[in-house]
Design a protein around this motif. Structure first.
Motif, PDB file in Angstrom:
ATOM      1  N   LYS A   1      47.655   2.823  32.138  1.00 21.84           N
ATOM      2  CA  LYS A   1      48.604   3.273  33.231  1.00 21.84           C
ATOM      3  C   LYS A   1      48.392   4.874  32.971  1.00 21.84           C
ATOM      4  N   THR A   2      48.133   5.648  32.005  1.00 21.64           N
ATOM      5  CA  THR A   2      47.710   7.006  31.933  1.00 21.64           C
ATOM      6  C   THR A   2      46.288   7.287  32.027  1.00 21.64           C
ATOM      7  N   GLU A   3      46.072   8.322  32.386  1.00 21.31           N
ATOM      8  CA  GLU A   3      44.623   8.785  32.717  1.00 21.31           C
ATOM      9  C   GLU A   3      43.703   8.968  31.471  1.00 21.31           C
ATOM     10  N   ASN A   4      44.358   9.856  30.507  1.00 20.88           N
ATOM     11  CA  ASN A   4      43.646  10.242  29.582  1.00 20.88           C
ATOM     12  C   ASN A   4      44.181   9.707  28.140  1.00 20.88           C
ATOM     13  N   GLY A   5      45.061   8.669  28.145  1.00 25.52           N
ATOM     14  CA  GLY A   5      45.255   8.043  27.019  1.00 25.52           C
ATOM     15  C   GLY A   5      46.260   8.874  26.254  1.00 25.52           C
ATOM     16  N   CYS A   6      46.490   8.441  24.830  1.00 26.72           N
ATOM     17  CA  CYS A   6      47.359   9.117  24.087  1.00 26.72           C
ATOM     18  C   CYS A   6      46.703   9.234  22.671  1.00 26.72           C
ATOM     19  N   PRO A   7      47.610  10.048  21.654  1.00 26.23           N
ATOM     20  CA  PRO A   7      46.867  10.287  20.362  1.00 26.23           C
ATOM     21  C   PRO A   7      46.840   8.788  19.602  1.00 26.23           C
ATOM     22  N   ILE A   8      47.356   7.813  20.034  1.00 25.04           N
ATOM     23  CA  ILE A   8      47.491   6.502  19.488  1.00 25.04           C
ATOM     24  C   ILE A   8      46.192   5.557  20.057  1.00 25.04           C
ATOM     25  N   CYS A   9      46.128   5.640  21.350  1.00 19.14           N
ATOM     26  CA  CYS A   9      45.120   4.735  21.494  1.00 19.14           C
ATOM     27  C   CYS A   9      43.648   5.309  21.623  1.00 19.14           C
ATOM     28  N   ILE A  10      43.642   6.767  21.767  1.00 17.66           N
ATOM     29  CA  ILE A  10      41.994   7.115  21.628  1.00 17.66           C
ATOM     30  C   ILE A  10      41.350   6.971  20.444  1.00 17.66           C
ATOM     31  N   PRO A  11      41.961   7.352  19.186  1.00 24.25           N
ATOM     32  CA  PRO A  11      41.195   7.124  17.936  1.00 24.25           C
ATOM     33  C   PRO A  11      41.002   5.573  17.972  1.00 24.25           C
ATOM     34  N   ALA A  12      41.860   4.938  18.294  1.00 24.61           N
ATOM     35  CA  ALA A  12      41.848   3.335  18.060  1.00 24.61           C
ATOM     36  C   ALA A  12      40.738   2.669  18.975  1.00 24.61           C
ATOM     37  N   LEU A  13      40.640   3.288  20.129  1.00 24.37           N
ATOM     38  CA  LEU A  13      39.595   2.898  21.175  1.00 24.37           C
ATOM     39  C   LEU A  13      38.221   3.194  20.401  1.00 24.37           C
ATOM     40  N   GLN A  14      38.082   4.679  20.242  1.00 22.86           N
ATOM     41  CA  GLN A  14      36.847   5.109  19.351  1.00 22.86           C
ATOM     42  C   GLN A  14      36.507   4.191  18.474  1.00 22.86           C
ATOM     43  N   TYR A  15      37.364   3.811  17.507  1.00 25.99           N
ATOM     44  CA  TYR A  15      37.183   2.869  16.306  1.00 25.99           C
ATOM     45  C   TYR A  15      36.511   1.730  16.656  1.00 25.99           C
ATOM     46  N   TYR A  16      37.278   1.275  17.739  1.00 24.86           N
ATOM     47  CA  TYR A  16      36.793  -0.262  18.267  1.00 24.86           C
ATOM     48  C   TYR A  16      35.240  -0.317  18.821  1.00 24.86           C
ATOM     49  N   LEU A  17      35.037   1.097  19.377  1.00 24.49           N
ATOM     50  CA  LEU A  17      33.712   1.163  20.201  1.00 24.49           C
ATOM     51  C   LEU A  17      32.704   1.232  19.153  1.00 24.49           C
ATOM     52  N   GLU A  18      33.203   2.270  17.949  1.00 25.17           N
ATOM     53  CA  GLU A  18      32.257   2.358  16.603  1.00 25.17           C
ATOM     54  C   GLU A  18      31.995   1.021  16.106  1.00 25.17           C
ATOM     55  N   MET A  19      32.672   0.048  16.120  1.00 26.11           N
ATOM     56  CA  MET A  19      32.493  -1.211  15.532  1.00 26.11           C
ATOM     57  C   MET A  19      31.721  -2.001  16.426  1.00 26.11           C
ATOM     58  N   THR A  20      31.537  -1.955  17.635  1.00 26.12           N
ATOM     59  CA  THR A  20      30.855  -2.642  18.535  1.00 26.12           C
ATOM     60  C   THR A  20      29.416  -1.791  18.657  1.00 26.12           C
ATOM     61  N   ARG A  21      29.385  -0.734  18.419  1.00 26.69           N
ATOM     62  CA  ARG A  21      28.275   0.023  18.306  1.00 26.69           C
ATOM     63  C   ARG A  21      27.922   0.826  17.289  1.00 26.69           C
ATOM     64  N   PRO A  22      27.498   0.601  16.133  1.00 23.37           N
ATOM     65  CA  PRO A  22      27.544   1.483  14.963  1.00 23.37           C
ATOM     66  C   PRO A  22      26.828   2.674  15.130  1.00 23.37           C
ATOM     67  N   GLY A  23      27.438   3.695  14.514  1.00 26.65           N
ATOM     68  CA  GLY A  23      26.895   5.054  15.028  1.00 26.65           C
ATOM     69  C   GLY A  23      27.353   5.839  16.256  1.00 26.65           C
ATOM     70  N   PHE A  24      28.225   4.993  17.070  1.00 28.76           N
ATOM     71  CA  PHE A  24      28.653   5.703  18.216  1.00 28.76           C
ATOM     72  C   PHE A  24      29.267   7.057  17.950  1.00 28.76           C
ATOM     73  N   MET A  25      30.320   7.207  17.011  1.00 32.00           N
ATOM     74  CA  MET A  25      30.774   8.253  16.935  1.00 32.00           C
ATOM     75  C   MET A  25      30.263   8.968  15.781  1.00 32.00           C
ATOM     76  N   GLN A  26      29.083   9.924  16.316  1.00 36.89           N
ATOM     77  CA  GLN A  26      28.595  10.703  15.309  1.00 36.89           C
ATOM     78  C   GLN A  26      29.188  11.990  15.155  1.00 36.89           C
ATOM     79  N   PHE A  27      29.305  12.499  13.949  1.00 36.83           N
ATOM     80  CA  PHE A  27      30.301  13.758  13.593  1.00 36.83           C
ATOM     81  C   PHE A  27      29.201  14.926  13.808  1.00 36.83           C
ATOM     82  N   ASN A  28      29.328  15.780  14.732  1.00 37.17           N
ATOM     83  CA  ASN A  28      28.451  16.828  14.609  1.00 37.17           C
ATOM     84  C   ASN A  28      29.140  18.201  15.354  1.00 37.17           C
ATOM     85  N   GLY A  29      28.661  19.299  15.027  1.00 35.49           N
ATOM     86  CA  GLY A  29      29.419  20.351  15.465  1.00 35.49           C
ATOM     87  C   GLY A  29      30.583  20.733  14.472  1.00 35.49           C
TER      88      GLY A  29
END
Length: 776
Positions: free
Chosen positions: A510-538
């Motif tokens: 319902k919101t275009e850019n998400g919120c502080p609750i859903c964004i990290p959760a989505l990123q975590y679940y994407l990491e679980m389906t694609r190990p290494g998806f969230m690489q920490f750099n910079g």
């Protein structure tokens, strides 16, 4: 981009279940064409005997009406058979001279009744029992003739015989063996079944071998090899089935009894697959719903590029579909060398139960008169539970009713279609379902063999009673969507999303850019389906940064400490402290120095503000502290920097005045004789001790169990769900059932190592879904 054309030869249960699974994963991936030899859409062949017995109608056994094919963009040709496959040109030809190229081809040609090669088998009045037309012909003939004979006393033969008897015919059952259903029952159970069927009016002629069908143009009787004969004007051949492999053999596919396939249902020809009763896997041709549906699921995942373990075979089971007669068996039913048996026989109650064991593990079960424990016993057979568990399941008094209030939502009600109690509950509460038929239409439960229908009816009665408390609607994922966490995870499993923005766009945030609750959760679940998806750099965005050098097990050296001290001085790091996990924390680092310091450390380091990961394992500093630190170091290296749903604490302690492990998320205490592993402790304000999970013998088994626990938590916990909350939600017993299975625990540890490997080498990933996570 042009879609690949997927052609299915066969419109039966296994082939169409494969298509259903493909549509769930990616409905737009293929142009799907289905050819069916029969003039009907997809129907449940297994329930034809129930139609003959008058329990259900032909409309009741339709699985997918023609509208379903249209709605899903599937081209269906009924009454048309694929007769030739040119695997070089990838071209098929039908009996209507239609030619069509394919990119992928599935042979789902099923099987046909075995018609005995005897004189007179082609006479009018001799039937197989395999199709809707066969069923209609038998019902019609039963109204015009009186004497019927069924050749074959297996499952199908007995079901057909009872159906004809209920239509008013005099029925004789002819069998070449001295015992009926001899492949599925031992002599005692066979005798009990025969006695019950004789009470219903069937006549059995055993140890009889048919020589010919007598009569002129129409069958009038059967002549046997021993010189005897009987009159019969309707004869049903139920002497087994044969896989339809002619099409495959003519195309050069490897065949034996069936079309030979590997664990992904691939044949020896490129882009050609086989599934269902025509397929032979590891020398076995399956004819039961559950394994055929599993084959369809595996093939769908493989074709859609979702890695899976493949088809691993299935425990054979059999249930007789005759109202009022409860008969079920699985695995081996006859004693062999080195097998032991446990038997419960209550002749007065008409109950007979038997379990066979080899090396104290179950290899087979027979139930007669009371089959309510069949699901638990089949589960024990598949998982090779210890003899003591199976004895308890077999011998304990059967409950007068199923205790649905204590049955967990994840427990399977319908084995064929893998429908759980929770799925049925959700459907009933959401759509107001009242009957088992409505539940079948909505969830597919009881839509195959029908054996679970009484259980579904009992569940509906319980849900309609005052004892039932309707579960509250689970909260939505966040305010940006009305979907629950489970529904979001389900979408992530079905589709190959590449980032959180795509997830939100496709499934209707319902919101275009998400919120502080859903964004990290989505990123975590994407990491679980694609190990290494969230690489920490910079470098981080904070004004100052923190780094904690990774000292596995709390072990370090003079060289490491000297290098750290030099870096502290060189970069003017203002704050240095020791954490409660026995690590050095370097705080107040300027963002511009962050990358240089990480490089200069020449050792792994993490930032506390990085996404939640496995960071440290606390090791006891009492007594043999080196012993604990080395084991802690091993676990840390095998879990280093893996994403987790919530912060997780892991600790190793001794038993001498060391209580730290009791209040950690996962803790292990070393005693004089063993290791005790605890889970679900809480260290914070409302502290609580963890529950004793298990006892292990040595360091290796302790490490394996703890790593398996960590991985199962990663794969099944919700984002931000603490370990103790996860334990409360799933239940300690359920988690034990998973981790105590050696094969499952080994696979979990393998998954964990695979995730570490992909984290360290992301380029090794081949597909967006290298491995599907989250257990069902």
């Amino acid at each position: 981009m042009k879609k690949q054309r997927l052609i299915v030869a066969g419109n039966g249960m296994a082939g169409i279940r494969c298509i259903e699974n493909i549509l769930k994963i990616n409905r737009d991936m293929f142009e799907i064409v289905v050819f069916g030899s029969e003039p009907h859409p997809n129907y449940n062949r297994i329930l034809l005997s129930s139609v003959l017995q008058g329990e259900v109608s032909l409309d009741d056994i339709t699985l997918n009406a023609r509208e379903w094919y249209k709605e899903n963009g599937i081209t269906l040709y009924t009454g048309e058979t694929v007769e030739q496959i040119n695997t070089e040109q990838q071209l098929i030809t039908t009996d209507r001279k239609r030619s069509m190229t394919y990119d992928l081809f599935i042979a789902a040609t099923g099987s046909s009744p075995y018609i005995l090669p005897i004189p007179g088998a082609d006479k009018e009045g001799v039937y197989g029992f395999r199709t809707i037309e066969d069923c209609q012909a038998l019902i019609s003939a039963a109204g015009r003739y009186q004497k019927a004979a069924v050749i074959g006393a297996g499952l199908l033969g007995l079901e057909a015989a009872v159906g004809l008897r209920q239509l008013g015919m005099d029925v004789s059952v002819i069998h070449h063996s001295s015992a009926i259903m001899q492949k599925q029952l031992d002599q005692t159970a066979s005798r009990l079944l025969q006695k019950e069927l004789e009470r219903r009016g069937l006549v059995f002629l055993l140890d009889k071998h048919t020589a010919s069908i007598t009569g002129n143009s129409r069958a009038e009787g059967i002549f046997f090899k021993d010189g005897s004969s009987i009159d019969a004007d309707l004869i049903v051949m139920a002497a087994g089935v044969r896989p339809n492999i002619r099409l495959a053999a003519s195309a050069g596919l490897s065949v034996n009894r069936g079309i030979i396939v590997n664990q992904f249902m691939q044949t020896n020809k490129p882009n050609v697959y086989a599934v269902g009763e025509c397929a032979e896997h590891n020398g076995i041709v399956y004819g039961l719903t559950a394994p055929l549906y599993e084959q369809g699921k595996v093939l769908a995942q493989h074709l859609c590029g979702i890695p899976c373990e493949g088809f691993q075979g299935f425990a054979q089971s059999a249930a007789l579909k005759i109202a009022g007669i409860d008969v079920w068996s699985a695995g081996k039913v006859h004693e062999e060398e080195h097998t032991d048996s446990l038997i419960l026989h209550d002749e007065h109650a008409g109950i007979y139960k038997k379990a066979l064991f080899k090396d104290d593990k179950p290899v087979g079960v027979i139930l007669f008169g009371d089959t309510r424990d069949k699901q638990r016993l089949l589960d024990s057979l598949i998982k090779q539970r210890d003899i003591s568990i199976v004895k308890k399941q077999l011998m304990e008094p059967v409950q007068s009713h199923i205790p649905f209030e204590s049955m967990p939502p994840h427990e399977t009600i319908c084995q064929c279609s893998s429908v759980t109690k929770g799925s049925i509950e959700d459907a009933v509460n959401k759509y107001g379902l009242k009957t088992a038929g409505e539940v079948k239409d909505m969830t597919r439960a009881s839509g195959s063999c029908g054996g679970c229908r009484p259980l579904i009816e009992d569940l509906l009665k319980y849900m309609a009673s005052d004892d039932y408390t309707k579960p509250s609607r689970r909260p939505s994922f966040c305010g940006c969507t009305d979907l629950t966490e489970e529904e979001v995870i389900s979408e992530l499993r079905r589709r190959p999303f590449t980032d959180a923005a795509e997830v939100m766009k496709v499934i209707g945030w319902k919101t275009e850019n998400g919120c502080p609750i859903c964004i990290p959760a989505l990123q975590y679940y994407l990491e679980m389906t694609r190990p290494g998806f969230m690489q920490f750099n910079g470098k981080p965005a904070e004004e100052t940064c923190t780094l904690i050098p990774q000292m596995y097990g709390g072990l370090t050296s003079a060289a490491e400490l000297k290098n750290i001290a030099d870096i502290i001085e060189a970069y003017g790091i203002p704050d240095v402290s020791i954490t409660d996990n026995h690590r050095l924390k370097l705080s107040g680092i300027r963002p511009n120095d962050f990358a240089s310091i990480r490089k200069a450390l020449k050792m792994p380091a993490f930032s506390p503000r990085h996404h939640w990961t496995i960071k440290n394992v606390r090791a006891c500093t009492c007594g043999q502290h080196r012993f604990f630190q080395e084991l802690a170091s091993q676990i840390e290296k095998d879990t280093d920097m893996l994403a987790v749903p919530a912060p997780i604490s892991v600790s190793l302690s001794c038993e001498n005045n060391c209580t730290d492990a009791y209040i950690q998320d996962i803790g292990a205490i070393h005693t004089q004789t063993c290791w005790e592993i605890y889970i679900g402790g809480v260290r914070r304000r409302h502290a609580r001790t963890g529950s004793l999970f298990c006892v292990t013998d040595n360091e290796d088994s302790t490490a394996a169990m703890m790593k398996g626990l960590i991985q199962y938590y990663r794969e099944t916990a919700h984002y931000a769900e603490a370990v103790y909350q996860w334990v409360d939600r799933l239940g300690l017993v359920h988690i034990r059932e998973i981790l105590f299975e050696e094969d499952v625990r080994t696979q979990l540890v393998k998954n964990l190592h695979s995730d570490i490997s992909l984290l360290q080498n992301p380029s090794a990933r081949k597909t967006p879904y290298e491995r599907m996570m989250f257990f069902d």
